[in-house]
Motif scaffolding. Structure first.
Motif, short mmCIF file in Angstrom:
data_model
loop_
_atom_site.label_atom_id
_atom_site.label_comp_id
_atom_site.label_asym_id
_atom_site.label_seq_id
_atom_site.Cartn_x
_atom_site.Cartn_y
_atom_site.Cartn_z
N ALA A 191 0.83 -1.22 0.00
CA ALA A 191 0.00 0.00 0.00
C ALA A 191 0.86 1.26 0.00
O ALA A 191 0.53 2.25 -0.67
CB ALA A 191 -0.94 -0.01 1.21
N GLU A 192 1.94 1.23 0.74
CA GLU A 192 2.86 2.39 0.81
C GLU A 192 3.59 2.62 -0.51
O GLU A 192 3.90 3.75 -0.86
CB GLU A 192 3.88 2.20 1.93
CG GLU A 192 3.34 2.36 3.32
CD GLU A 192 3.09 3.81 3.74
OE1 GLU A 192 3.38 4.75 2.97
OE2 GLU A 192 2.57 3.99 4.85
N ALA A 193 3.88 1.54 -1.23
CA ALA A 193 4.69 1.65 -2.45
C ALA A 193 4.00 2.43 -3.56
O ALA A 193 4.67 3.07 -4.38
CB ALA A 193 5.07 0.26 -2.95
N MET A 194 2.69 2.39 -3.60
CA MET A 194 1.97 3.10 -4.67
C MET A 194 1.90 4.58 -4.32
O MET A 194 1.42 4.95 -3.25
CB MET A 194 0.56 2.54 -4.84
CG MET A 194 -0.22 3.16 -5.99
SD MET A 194 0.44 2.80 -7.62
CE MET A 194 -0.39 1.25 -8.00
N PRO A 195 2.39 5.44 -5.21
CA PRO A 195 2.29 6.88 -4.95
C PRO A 195 0.81 7.31 -4.87
O PRO A 195 -0.04 6.73 -5.56
CB PRO A 195 2.96 7.52 -6.16
CG PRO A 195 3.75 6.43 -6.80
CD PRO A 195 3.07 5.14 -6.46
N GLU A 196 0.54 8.29 -4.04
CA GLU A 196 -0.85 8.70 -3.86
C GLU A 196 -1.50 9.13 -5.17
O GLU A 196 -2.67 8.84 -5.41
CB GLU A 196 -0.96 9.83 -2.84
CG GLU A 196 -2.41 10.24 -2.61
CD GLU A 196 -2.69 10.82 -1.25
OE1 GLU A 196 -3.87 10.84 -0.89
OE2 GLU A 196 -1.76 11.26 -0.57
N GLU A 202 -3.27 8.09 2.90
CA GLU A 202 -3.03 8.06 4.34
C GLU A 202 -4.20 7.43 5.11
O GLU A 202 -4.00 6.55 5.96
CB GLU A 202 -2.79 9.49 4.86
CG GLU A 202 -2.51 9.55 6.34
CD GLU A 202 -2.29 10.97 6.86
OE1 GLU A 202 -2.06 11.11 8.07
OE2 GLU A 202 -2.36 11.93 6.06
N ALA A 203 -5.41 7.85 4.81
CA ALA A 203 -6.58 7.30 5.50
C ALA A 203 -6.77 5.82 5.17
O ALA A 203 -7.15 5.03 6.04
CB ALA A 203 -7.83 8.09 5.13
N THR A 204 -6.49 5.46 3.94
CA THR A 204 -6.62 4.06 3.52
C THR A 204 -5.62 3.19 4.27
O THR A 204 -5.99 2.12 4.79
CB THR A 204 -6.40 3.95 1.99
OG1 THR A 204 -7.40 4.74 1.34
CG2 THR A 204 -6.48 2.52 1.52
N ILE A 205 -4.39 3.62 4.34
CA ILE A 205 -3.36 2.83 5.03
C ILE A 205 -3.65 2.75 6.53
O ILE A 205 -3.50 1.69 7.14
CB ILE A 205 -1.96 3.40 4.74
CG1 ILE A 205 -1.61 3.12 3.27
CG2 ILE A 205 -0.92 2.81 5.69
CD1 ILE A 205 -0.33 3.77 2.79
N LYS A 206 -4.09 3.84 7.12
CA LYS A 206 -4.42 3.83 8.54
C LYS A 206 -5.54 2.83 8.82
O LYS A 206 -5.47 2.04 9.77
CB LYS A 206 -4.84 5.23 9.00
CG LYS A 206 -5.17 5.31 10.47
CD LYS A 206 -5.54 6.72 10.89
CE LYS A 206 -5.90 6.75 12.36
NZ LYS A 206 -6.31 8.09 12.78
N SER A 207 -6.56 2.83 8.01
CA SER A 207 -7.69 1.91 8.17
C SER A 207 -7.24 0.46 7.95
O SER A 207 -7.66 -0.45 8.67
CB SER A 207 -8.80 2.28 7.20
OG SER A 207 -9.92 1.46 7.38
N LEU A 208 -6.39 0.25 6.97
CA LEU A 208 -5.86 -1.08 6.70
C LEU A 208 -5.09 -1.61 7.90
O LEU A 208 -5.29 -2.74 8.35
CB LEU A 208 -4.97 -1.03 5.45
CG LEU A 208 -4.36 -2.33 4.95
CD1 LEU A 208 -5.42 -3.35 4.61
CD2 LEU A 208 -3.49 -2.04 3.73
N GLU A 209 -4.24 -0.78 8.44
CA GLU A 209 -3.47 -1.17 9.63
C GLU A 209 -4.39 -1.47 10.81
O GLU A 209 -4.22 -2.47 11.51
CB GLU A 209 -2.47 -0.08 10.00
CG GLU A 209 -1.57 -0.47 11.15
CD GLU A 209 -0.46 0.54 11.39
OE1 GLU A 209 0.50 0.17 12.08
OE2 GLU A 209 -0.56 1.70 10.91
#
Length: 135
Positions: free
Chosen positions: A20-25, A75-82
């Motif tokens: 998820a982090e690897a893909m640029p926003e 950011e919101a997507t990654i936070k929710s995923l975590e």
């Protein structure tokens, strides 16, 4: 057994978050074909899938499939995923594992792996090398 499952979930979380982090926003709206999720939708699908499978297959709480609207930012997507992974691990601590619940954990992990594999393909379509696989 519980310790092994928690370690496997932790590894899945680390690798999924790295993807998820690897893909640029600015590429989170990328989709390789019109008939599939874009990257943001795919990450949100994984997130909701963790919650849904955990409730239905592990916690044994019958929940209809009603995914919320996708988050709008990386950011919101990654936070929710975590948070979904953290909740999955926490949920395992409060139950006695039986054969059916262990199968539910593997079902959840299989769903994550299936869609994370798609996500790594999305990265490669954008000339981004995915993080090294964590196992």
């Amino acid at each position: 057994m519980k310790a092994q499952l928690l370690t496997t979930i932790e590894n899945s979380m680390g690798y999924t978050l790295a993807v998820a982090e690897a893909m640029p926003e600015d590429r989170y709206n990328f989709r390789p074909a019109t008939s599939v999720f874009n990257f943001l939708e795919l990450m949100n699908h994984i997130t909701y899938g963790i919650k849904w499978y955990s409730e239905n297959s592990i916690q044994k709480i019958e929940t209809p499939w009603e995914p919320p609207a996708p988050h709008k930012t990386k950011e919101a997507t990654i936070k929710s995923l975590e948070q979904s992974f953290v909740a999955l691990k926490k949920g395992l601590n409060g139950i006695v594992l039986d054969e059916e619940r262990i199968h539910g954990v593997y079902t959840t992990l299989d769903h994550i792996t299936h869609h994370r594999g798609q996500a790594t393909t999305y990265l490669r379509c954008n000339d981004i090398k995915p993080a090294d696989y964590i196992y």
